[in-house]
Write an enzyme that holds these catalytic residues in place. Structure first.
Site, PDB file in Angstrom:
ATOM      1  N   ASP A  35       0.841  -1.208   0.000  1.00  0.00           N
ATOM      2  CA  ASP A  35       0.000   0.000   0.000  1.00  0.00           C
ATOM      3  C   ASP A  35       0.866   1.244   0.000  1.00  0.00           C
ATOM      4  O   ASP A  35       1.675   1.447   0.910  1.00  0.00           O
ATOM      5  CB  ASP A  35      -0.892   0.002   1.236  1.00  0.00           C
ATOM      6  CG  ASP A  35      -1.978  -1.040   1.124  1.00  0.00           C
ATOM      7  OD1 ASP A  35      -2.132  -1.843   2.056  1.00  0.00           O
ATOM      8  OD2 ASP A  35      -2.649  -1.066   0.075  1.00  0.00           O
ATOM      9  N   ASP A 176      -9.947  -5.900  -1.405  1.00  0.00           N
ATOM     10  CA  ASP A 176      -8.967  -5.313  -0.499  1.00  0.00           C
ATOM     11  C   ASP A 176      -9.680  -4.575   0.628  1.00  0.00           C
ATOM     12  O   ASP A 176     -10.365  -3.581   0.390  1.00  0.00           O
ATOM     13  CB  ASP A 176      -8.084  -4.327  -1.293  1.00  0.00           C
ATOM     14  CG  ASP A 176      -6.991  -3.717  -0.458  1.00  0.00           C
ATOM     15  OD1 ASP A 176      -6.283  -2.825  -0.978  1.00  0.00           O
ATOM     16  OD2 ASP A 176      -6.834  -4.128   0.702  1.00  0.00           O
TER      17      ASP A 176
HETATM   18  C1  DX5 Z   1      -6.419  -0.096   3.124  1.00  0.00           C
HETATM   19  C2  DX5 Z   1      -5.398  -0.938   2.398  1.00  0.00           C
HETATM   20  C3  DX5 Z   1      -5.560  -2.410   2.695  1.00  0.00           C
HETATM   21  C4  DX5 Z   1      -5.380  -2.740   4.153  1.00  0.00           C
HETATM   22  C5  DX5 Z   1      -6.047  -4.058   4.434  1.00  0.00           C
HETATM   23  O1  DX5 Z   1      -6.515   1.136   2.485  1.00  0.00           O
HETATM   24  O2  DX5 Z   1      -5.536  -0.785   1.008  1.00  0.00           O
HETATM   25  O3  DX5 Z   1      -4.634  -3.151   1.919  1.00  0.00           O
HETATM   26  O4  DX5 Z   1      -4.035  -2.868   4.465  1.00  0.00           O
HETATM   27  O5  DX5 Z   1      -6.039  -4.231   5.820  1.00  0.00           O
HETATM   28  P1  DX5 Z   1      -7.231  -5.034   6.513  1.00  0.00           P
HETATM   29  O6  DX5 Z   1      -7.185  -6.415   5.896  1.00  0.00           O
HETATM   30  O7  DX5 Z   1      -6.901  -5.017   7.953  1.00  0.00           O
HETATM   31  O8  DX5 Z   1      -8.483  -4.296   6.152  1.00  0.00           O
HETATM   32 ZN    ZN Z   2      -4.390  -2.011  -0.419  1.00  0.00          ZN
END
Ligand code: DX5
Ligand code: ZN
Length: 221
Positions: A35, A176
């Site tokens: 990310d 995601d």
């Molecule tokens: C949020 C990110 C995700 C996040 C997912 O903006 O794009 O990739 O890291 O984390 P979880 O699985 O905890 O929602």
């Molecule tokens: Zn992400």
């Protein structure tokens, strides 16, 4: 379509980072979700260009680079990525989404258009020949540990039906955000094939990473 697990590296324990990468390699993990946030398109900062360069040298696992940045088409050269990598850019982040996606493909990577929960799927109708995947955000981007936006499950189903009807069966759907063990099953049934696994699955504190990967693999079989 073969499922792929893409652990969200921003959720990793950075003091155990190398160990996590070796665990992913030992478990034949398909992708590493990175990310990238600029504090403008989303209200957060996370990983950066040097991190991506260093990671490319540390492992052969292909990267799944999620650009949550404004005007990504002007910034692609800041990142190192190649033919097995996926690079996603947000439809909402530029007036030049077609240019951004073709620039990613021009650099040999797989292009992915990312859609926030409030963005309708019909915005991609003129992009189908320029994308390898669609990233359906199942939370509003910016932070780990959020709760699933319920309407996105129907959105995944409608998107899969639309892509198949238009003859684009090979375009993958990535999900995601709060891809928990329970939600992953529902997302799979709705038509998703790439699963960004974060705090509610692979990095869940209830078990080890090995055990969590095993559990997620069984659910997604
Ligand atoms: C949020 C990110 C995700 C996040 C997912 O903006 O794009 O990739 O890291 O984390 P979880 O699985 O905890 O929602
Ligand atoms: Zn992400």
């Amino acid at each position: 379509m073969k499922k792929k697990i893409s652990p969200s590296v921003m959720c990793a324990d950075f003091f155990e980072f190398e160990k996590s990468i070796r665990t992913f390699e030992a478990n034949n993990i398909d992708l590493l979700h990175i990310d990238i946030m600029d504090g403008g398109f989303v209200p957060n900062y996370t990983l950066g260009t040097d991190f991506v360069k260093a990671l490319k040298r540390k492992t052969n696992i292909p990267l799944d680079i999620h650009l949550m940045i404004e005007r990504p088409e002007n910034k692609l050269d800041w990142f190192e990525f190649g033919e097995n990598d996926y690079v996603s850019v947000h439809y909402e982040s530029t007036p030049h989404i077609h240019k951004a996606l073709t620039a990613i493909k021009g650099r040999g990577a797989k292009s992915m258009v990312a859609l926030n929960p409030g963005t309708p799927i019909n915005v991609i109708e003129n992009l189908l020949d320029d994308i390898d995947a669609v990233l359906v955000m199942t939370v509003n981007p910016g932070f780990a540990g959020q709760r699933l936006v319920g309407s996105t499950l129907k959105k995944i189903k409608r998107l899969r039906e639309y892509l198949d009807k238009e003859g684009y069966e090979n375009i993958e759907i990535e999900v995601d955000g709060n891809v928990s063990f329970e939600n992953a099953k529902l997302m799979r049934e709705a038509g998703a094939s790439i699963f960004v696994a974060g705090t509610s699955s692979v990095f869940s504190k209830e078990a080890t990473i090995d055990e969590n990967i095993d559990k997620l693999n069984k659910i997604l079989e």
